[in-house]
Design an enzyme around this catalytic site. Structure first.
Site, mmCIF file in Angstrom:
data_model
loop_
_atom_site.group_PDB
_atom_site.id
_atom_site.type_symbol
_atom_site.label_atom_id
_atom_site.label_comp_id
_atom_site.label_asym_id
_atom_site.label_seq_id
_atom_site.Cartn_x
_atom_site.Cartn_y
_atom_site.Cartn_z
ATOM 1 N N HIS A 74 -50.271 -37.923 107.526
ATOM 2 C CA HIS A 74 -50.450 -37.610 106.110
ATOM 3 C C HIS A 74 -49.181 -36.973 105.549
ATOM 4 O O HIS A 74 -48.662 -37.391 104.512
ATOM 5 C CB HIS A 74 -51.646 -36.659 105.933
ATOM 6 C CG HIS A 74 -51.722 -35.992 104.588
ATOM 7 N ND1 HIS A 74 -52.135 -36.654 103.457
ATOM 8 C CD2 HIS A 74 -51.422 -34.732 104.194
ATOM 9 C CE1 HIS A 74 -52.087 -35.817 102.426
ATOM 10 N NE2 HIS A 74 -51.641 -34.643 102.839
ATOM 11 N N ASP A 103 -26.518 -51.937 85.263
ATOM 12 C CA ASP A 103 -27.302 -51.955 86.501
ATOM 13 C C ASP A 103 -26.813 -50.799 87.356
ATOM 14 O O ASP A 103 -25.945 -50.036 86.929
ATOM 15 C CB ASP A 103 -27.121 -53.285 87.260
ATOM 16 C CG ASP A 103 -28.319 -53.585 88.166
ATOM 17 O OD1 ASP A 103 -28.692 -52.699 88.946
ATOM 18 O OD2 ASP A 103 -28.878 -54.700 88.081
ATOM 19 N N TRP A 139 -46.010 -32.736 110.800
ATOM 20 C CA TRP A 139 -44.870 -33.420 110.182
ATOM 21 C C TRP A 139 -43.575 -32.672 110.457
ATOM 22 O O TRP A 139 -42.495 -33.198 110.284
ATOM 23 C CB TRP A 139 -45.083 -33.601 108.677
ATOM 24 C CG TRP A 139 -44.651 -32.453 107.834
ATOM 25 C CD1 TRP A 139 -45.389 -31.354 107.527
ATOM 26 C CD2 TRP A 139 -43.385 -32.272 107.202
ATOM 27 N NE1 TRP A 139 -44.644 -30.496 106.752
ATOM 28 C CE2 TRP A 139 -43.416 -31.035 106.528
ATOM 29 C CE3 TRP A 139 -42.221 -33.037 107.124
ATOM 30 C CZ2 TRP A 139 -42.341 -30.537 105.809
ATOM 31 C CZ3 TRP A 139 -41.137 -32.523 106.396
ATOM 32 C CH2 TRP A 139 -41.207 -31.297 105.751
ATOM 33 N N SER A 167 -32.199 -45.576 104.551
ATOM 34 C CA SER A 167 -32.603 -46.012 103.223
ATOM 35 C C SER A 167 -32.293 -44.935 102.175
ATOM 36 O O SER A 167 -31.733 -45.219 101.117
ATOM 37 C CB SER A 167 -34.093 -46.348 103.232
ATOM 38 O OG SER A 167 -34.601 -46.382 101.926
ATOM 39 N N SER A 168 -32.628 -43.689 102.490
ATOM 40 C CA SER A 168 -32.405 -42.599 101.532
ATOM 41 C C SER A 168 -30.928 -42.376 101.276
ATOM 42 O O SER A 168 -30.510 -42.145 100.143
ATOM 43 C CB SER A 168 -32.993 -41.290 102.052
ATOM 44 O OG SER A 168 -34.376 -41.354 102.047
ATOM 45 N N HIS A 251 -35.483 -27.716 104.333
ATOM 46 C CA HIS A 251 -35.564 -26.898 103.133
ATOM 47 C C HIS A 251 -34.909 -27.579 101.932
ATOM 48 O O HIS A 251 -35.536 -27.720 100.889
ATOM 49 C CB HIS A 251 -35.124 -25.453 103.297
ATOM 50 C CG HIS A 251 -35.643 -24.690 102.125
ATOM 51 N ND1 HIS A 251 -36.941 -24.261 102.040
ATOM 52 C CD2 HIS A 251 -35.105 -24.446 100.913
ATOM 53 C CE1 HIS A 251 -37.159 -23.758 100.847
ATOM 54 N NE2 HIS A 251 -36.053 -23.850 100.140
ATOM 55 N N GLU A 253 -34.706 -30.584 101.642
ATOM 56 C CA GLU A 253 -35.625 -31.700 101.407
ATOM 57 C C GLU A 253 -36.727 -31.322 100.404
ATOM 58 O O GLU A 253 -37.100 -32.131 99.556
ATOM 59 C CB GLU A 253 -36.242 -32.143 102.742
ATOM 60 C CG GLU A 253 -37.440 -33.076 102.644
ATOM 61 C CD GLU A 253 -37.096 -34.484 102.198
ATOM 62 O OE1 GLU A 253 -35.891 -34.832 102.253
ATOM 63 O OE2 GLU A 253 -37.999 -35.222 101.803
ATOM 64 N N TYR A 255 -36.461 -29.383 97.956
ATOM 65 C CA TYR A 255 -35.877 -29.434 96.612
ATOM 66 C C TYR A 255 -35.575 -30.870 96.203
ATOM 67 O O TYR A 255 -35.650 -31.210 95.025
ATOM 68 C CB TYR A 255 -34.637 -28.542 96.525
ATOM 69 C CG TYR A 255 -35.015 -27.083 96.641
ATOM 70 C CD1 TYR A 255 -35.839 -26.500 95.687
ATOM 71 C CD2 TYR A 255 -34.608 -26.318 97.710
ATOM 72 C CE1 TYR A 255 -36.240 -25.184 95.799
ATOM 73 C CE2 TYR A 255 -35.002 -24.996 97.832
ATOM 74 C CZ TYR A 255 -35.826 -24.431 96.874
ATOM 75 O OH TYR A 255 -36.224 -23.139 96.993
ATOM 76 N N SER A 266 -37.966 -32.029 81.911
ATOM 77 C CA SER A 266 -36.974 -31.654 80.899
ATOM 78 C C SER A 266 -36.740 -32.766 79.874
ATOM 79 O O SER A 266 -36.176 -32.523 78.813
ATOM 80 C CB SER A 266 -35.644 -31.307 81.572
ATOM 81 O OG SER A 266 -35.830 -30.297 82.520
ATOM 82 N N HIS A 300 -36.408 -18.984 106.455
ATOM 83 C CA HIS A 300 -37.626 -18.309 105.978
ATOM 84 C C HIS A 300 -38.869 -19.081 106.408
ATOM 85 O O HIS A 300 -39.974 -18.580 106.280
ATOM 86 C CB HIS A 300 -37.604 -18.079 104.461
ATOM 87 C CG HIS A 300 -37.663 -19.316 103.628
ATOM 88 N ND1 HIS A 300 -36.958 -19.469 102.480
ATOM 89 C CD2 HIS A 300 -38.343 -20.468 103.774
ATOM 90 C CE1 HIS A 300 -37.207 -20.648 101.956
ATOM 91 N NE2 HIS A 300 -38.045 -21.269 102.721
ATOM 92 N N HIS A 301 -38.688 -20.290 106.918
ATOM 93 C CA HIS A 301 -39.814 -21.021 107.505
ATOM 94 C C HIS A 301 -40.099 -20.542 108.922
ATOM 95 O O HIS A 301 -41.021 -21.029 109.561
ATOM 96 C CB HIS A 301 -39.518 -22.519 107.542
ATOM 97 C CG HIS A 301 -39.323 -23.118 106.183
ATOM 98 N ND1 HIS A 301 -40.356 -23.616 105.443
ATOM 99 C CD2 HIS A 301 -38.210 -23.277 105.435
ATOM 100 C CE1 HIS A 301 -39.881 -24.078 104.287
ATOM 101 N NE2 HIS A 301 -38.590 -23.873 104.258
ATOM 102 N N THR A 326 -34.927 -20.541 89.425
ATOM 103 C CA THR A 326 -36.174 -21.253 89.175
ATOM 104 C C THR A 326 -36.862 -20.669 87.949
ATOM 105 O O THR A 326 -37.401 -21.404 87.110
ATOM 106 C CB THR A 326 -37.104 -21.173 90.404
ATOM 107 O OG1 THR A 326 -36.324 -21.466 91.567
ATOM 108 C CG2 THR A 326 -38.236 -22.157 90.304
ATOM 109 N N LYS A 329 -35.411 -21.927 84.725
ATOM 110 C CA LYS A 329 -35.888 -23.250 84.312
ATOM 111 C C LYS A 329 -37.227 -23.142 83.594
ATOM 112 O O LYS A 329 -37.434 -23.748 82.541
ATOM 113 C CB LYS A 329 -36.019 -24.176 85.526
ATOM 114 C CG LYS A 329 -34.706 -24.393 86.238
ATOM 115 C CD LYS A 329 -34.697 -25.670 87.042
ATOM 116 C CE LYS A 329 -34.602 -26.870 86.163
ATOM 117 N NZ LYS A 329 -33.331 -27.556 86.196
ATOM 118 N N ARG A 448 -53.501 -23.074 109.691
ATOM 119 C CA ARG A 448 -53.436 -24.477 109.294
ATOM 120 C C ARG A 448 -53.547 -25.364 110.526
ATOM 121 O O ARG A 448 -53.486 -24.895 111.654
ATOM 122 C CB ARG A 448 -52.120 -24.753 108.551
ATOM 123 C CG ARG A 448 -50.897 -24.543 109.405
ATOM 124 C CD ARG A 448 -49.620 -24.511 108.592
ATOM 125 N NE ARG A 448 -49.236 -25.829 108.131
ATOM 126 C CZ ARG A 448 -47.987 -26.192 107.849
ATOM 127 N NH1 ARG A 448 -46.998 -25.311 107.980
ATOM 128 N NH2 ARG A 448 -47.696 -27.396 107.439
#
Lengths: 525, 371
Positions: A74, A103, A139, A167-168, A251, A253, A255, A266, A300-301, A326, A329, A448
């Site tokens: 998932h 293009d 994950w 790909s990315s 991390h 990622e 963002y 925006s 921090h993870h 943040t 924004k 979790r």
């Protein structure tokens, strides 16, 4: 502006080869979006399995080993298959239209970037049928659970991750090259719409961190098959090294998965407030600041892995600092609404929900930054609530808002506003019913990634499951709305939103197959 | 606006007590550390709430008043450096205000020096091992909830999934230092009432400490995904006054001596089969299943297995030494000779395996001594 008669000579090829061989940014954008919608349902059906099992305490539907495969798949599918490709799809459609380019700069590469994905995900999904089952280590795939103790399918998982990474990276390079080289004459960087800006910054993040992900899965591959010990203490390695390298990727990622949504919001808020975006420059700087800081907060993870005190403090302070840009924004969006002349069509509803619910996710993120308190929050449902608040009503609502906003231009038809409002309200109720109670069970002590739980968590879990079924089913309505729009929607006007600004609205409706063959002139007139 | 805020915060200050009762919130716990963590949590929560009220307040006020349907005309301003600077600096100052108490608490949590009791906690798939350093007392702590309850064949008891066979017993009002490590994958030892959550990492040692004020039973569970039975490795910490703790330690030592002596006795087939069934259920059934059928592709079946039905030496070898690459732990390090003899006898004479073999504890002890 290219006339319609002219474009007819260069229209799309007919039949399936149009989609396989296309180098057209609009076709590729459509394929990315359809692919991500499909993956949303694949990943969503896994969430259904998870929530069905957690509906009540006890084991009812699935065995724990399959449950772990579901949570893992998932997460992987939603991150790499649904959210990221959806943003690339929006970028493909919108960046050339918004900067006045005919293009993407590298159209064949664009085709390759997309067509890698179906194969990567076919391989990832095929692991469900392998002996020993699909990846079951979450994950975040922490070693050594994902190396020494992994099912044999881990090798296919690694290969699939490599393909997604390629790909990315290719997609990101394409975005950067397009934005730097193909802007309409007169458009300076600081003239670009914010969606383009946020994507430019996101693309740099992708180029910086996808190779790190590739490195970490390659180290895993070496540990699994070639006898190295990167993550095995018995051979001189360190399981915590895995987490450092992984989060150095993951991390930024997170963002990557939200900055383009900031861009979409925006664009939408000024349109429906009929007022220019407040603080354009500070929005750009804040986005860049968030991106730069995303590289110095990763641990921090990992507050509970036993870092030295100085390390804990450093990562706590830097993480708290991210709240500043943040916040800027969020304040800017609200100031844009302030003294506007607002209407609330579906894209605006999703955008407002984005601002509110993303802010809730941001505030719980601030709580998680406080290391001593994080010892209690870490690896509980409080964290699950936090990141779903920033990813579902954050990223996913941002994507949905963008789709409703630009759909009339893409297909030349208007969606059914009444159904759109239904879609919004059902999603809004569903998403909060699903994720808000998770804060409570997390604080009360539910870890979790467990298929079964103690009795005191039962009530909130049942509410969460009901919310999840509502939210998931509601997205079928979204599919219906999309099909209905394309098949039988009312013709859209040239400018479907009276407050909308920007080059994308200057092309005919629907946007012809080729746009801006002659570059538009912008800037100093 | 100000009065509204006041009312709102008043309402919230009044709520924590009922919230706690309904388990909405983090427990404030039973140590000074857990209390200061709880205070930090509530402080940051109220700050977040205040921010949310102000930000969303302005937003909804605009949504209400600046609607086109109410005839609002859009202003055209689009920036103000002063405002931008203000809303960069104010959040920064708020953050500094939170960072100060957080730093103090964290530094205190990191000071594990001068402890009175040292306990090594080792994570195993899927149980905890506790070793009282310097006391020659150690034991495993395993989930005590029955399969029937988990599989919904029996009513669940109030401590469903949070009960173990052997609780960790500790003295109150003593500084207890924990040393965490793991035997296989990463686990995390978490007891909310003590505000301790620390990863148990194979090959590395982490430390943490607590000083429990109230006698009582504090429950927790593994917090880091550690494989399929991650949900089924709870923690029970039983805090007792020092005198009871010392008495308990003596009991443990006596029990250990008695167990060593029993290895030298002769065990009858029936005794071994009964003891073996218990050992099997606690240690083996989790992978090989209660009926010995295993899990296809992951854990081999024991029912009809060539190793179980074959030579005794081969069977002994895999149980004592394990097969780490396949996830089979070396039970020689975890179980006593009696337990190993019993469980092997049980496996060789259960289901379709009817070898009639009898494995004596002495046999196992000899093998283990040789290694």
């Amino acid at each position: 502006m290219s006339a319609h008669a002219e474009t007819a000579h260069h229209g799309p090829a007919s039949g399936i080869s149009r989609w396989i061989l296309t180098t057209n940014h609009k076709d590729i954008g459509t394929m990315y979006l359809v692919f991500s919608l499909l993956m949303l349902f694949v990943g969503g059906s896994m969430a259904f399995v998870i929530r069905a099992e957690l509906f009540q305490p006890g084991l009812q539907m699935v065995m724990p080993e399959f449950f772990n495969q579901m949570t893992t798949m998932h997460g992987l599918i939603m991150v790499f298959g649904a959210v990221m490709p959806a943003f690339v799809g929006l970028a493909n459609w919108q960046i050339p239209l918004m900067i006045g380019a005919p293009d993407m700069a590298l159209p064949r590469l664009n085709n390759l970037s997309f067509w890698i994905l179906p194969f990567a995900f076919a391989m990832l999904l095929s692991t469900l049928l392998m002996p020993g089952g699909a990846p079951d280590f979450g994950w975040t795939f922490y070693a050594p659970l994902s190396t020494t103790y992994a099912p044999p399918s881990v090798t296919f998982f690694i290969f699939a991750i490599h393909m997604m990474g390629i790909s990315s990276i290719l997609g990101a390079i394409n975005v950067v090259v397009t934005i730097f080289n193909m802007r309409a004459p007169g458009m300076k960087l600081m003239d670009m719409p914010l969606f383009v800006w946020t994507w430019l910054i996101t693309a740099f993040l992708l180029i910086a961190v996808m190779p790190v992900l590739a490195a970490v899965v390659t180290m895993m591959l070496m540990d699994v098959h070639f006898g190295t010990s990167f993550f095995n203490a018995a051979g001189g390695g360190d399981p915590v090294l895995f987490q450092h390298v992984f989060w150095f990727f993951a991390h930024p990622e997170v963002y990557i998965m939200v900055l383009p949504a900031f861009g979409v919001i925006s664009q939408i808020v000024p349109t429906f407030a009929r007022k220019p975006l407040f603080g354009y420059h500070s929005m750009v700087y804040a986005t860049a600041a968030i991106a730069v800081m995303s590289f110095i907060v990763w641990a921090h993870h990992m507050f509970t892995v036993g870092m030295p005190l100085a390390g804990e403090l450093f990562f706590m302070y830097t993480t708290m600092l991210i709240a500043v840009p943040t916040g800027v924004k969020v304040f800017n969006w609200i100031s844009t609404m302030f003294r506007g002349s607002m209407t609330f069509e579906t894209p605006m509803l999703f955008a407002i929900a984005f601002i509110v619910l993303f802010t809730i996710g941001g505030l719980s993120g601030l709580m998680l930054a406080i290391a001593p308190a994080d010892f209690q929050y870490h690896d509980t449902y409080f964290v699950v609530a936090h990141f779903h608040y920033v990813l579902v009503p954050g990223s996913v609502f941002g994507i949905i808002a963008g789709v409703y906003y630009w759909l009339p231009k893409w297909c030349g038809k208007m969606y059914d506003e009444k159904l759109g409002q239904w879609h919004f309200w059902l999603s809004f109720i569903g998403v909060n019913l699903t994720f808000f109670p998770m804060h409570f069970v997390g604080l009360a002590g539910m870890p979790r990634r467990i298929p079964d739980y103690a009795l005191q968590f039962a009530d909130f879990n049942m509410i969460t499951s009901i919310g999840a079924f509502l939210f998931g089913t509601t997205q079928l309505l979204f599919v219906y709305i999309l099909i209905k729009t394309v098949r039988s929607g009312k013709p859209a006007e040239q400018l479907p939103w009276d407050g909308a600004q920007g080059l994308e609205w200057s092309v005919p409706t629907p946007a012809p197959y080729h746009t801006f063959s002659t570059p538009p002139v912008v800037g100093d007139k | 606006m100000c009065r509204l805020l006041h009312l709102f915060s008043l309402a919230l200050v009044l709520t924590p007590a009922p919230l706690l009762a309904l388990e909405f919130n983090m427990p404030s716990g039973v140590t000074d550390t857990s209390q200061s963590v709880f205070n930090l949590h509530m402080t940051i929560f109220y700050i977040c709430l205040a921010i949310a009220v102000v930000v969303f307040g302005v937003m909804f006020w605009s949504i209400f008043h600046h609607r086109r349907s109410r005839g609002a005309k859009a202003a055209q301003f689009h920036g103000s450096v002063v405002v931008e600077i203000i809303w960069t600096i104010i959040p920064f100052l708020i953050l500094v205000a939170i960072a100060i108490p957080a730093t103090t608490t964290l530094s205190d949590m990191y000071d594990a020096s001068e402890s009175d009791v040292d306990i090594q906690v080792t994570g195993h798939q899927w149980k905890w091992h506790y070793k009282y350093i310097g006391e020659d007392v150690d034991f495993f702590s395993i989930l005590n909830t029955s399969r029937e309850e988990i599989e919904n064949r029996k009513k669940k008891n109030p401590n469903y999934l949070l009960e173990v066979d052997n609780a960790l017993v500790v003295p109150t009002n003593k500084k207890i230092r924990f040393l965490f490590t793991s035997n296989d994958v990463i686990h995390a030892w978490w007891v909310p009432d003590l505000a301790i959550k620390k990863d148990a990492i194979p090959g590395f040692i982490n430390e943490s400490w607590t000083r429990i004020k109230e006698p009582g039973l504090y429950r927790g569970q593994c917090a880091e995904l550690c494989g399929k039975h991650h949900a089924f490795m709870p923690i029970e910490v039983k805090a007792v006054p020092e005198a009871s703790y010392l008495a308990w330690l003596e009991d443990q030592k006596a029990a250990k001596l008695a167990e060593a002596a029993s290895a030298e006795q002769d065990w009858s087939m029936d005794q071994l089969m009964t003891a073996g069934a218990t050992v099997y259920e606690k240690n083996c059934a989790v992978c090989h299943q209660a009926d010995g059928s295993g899990v296809a592709g992951a854990f081999p079946a024991l029912n009809g297995s060539a190793i179980v039905q074959g030579d005794k030496a081969g069977h002994l070898d895999i149980v004592v030494n394990g097969k780490l690459a396949k996830g089979m732990p070396a039970f020689g390090e975890q179980l006593s000779a009696v337990d190993i003899a019993a469980v092997i006898t049980y496996e060789r004479n259960s289901w379709d395996n009817q070898t009639g073999d009898h494995v004596s504890p002495a046999e196992v002890q000899t093998l283990m001594d040789k290694q």
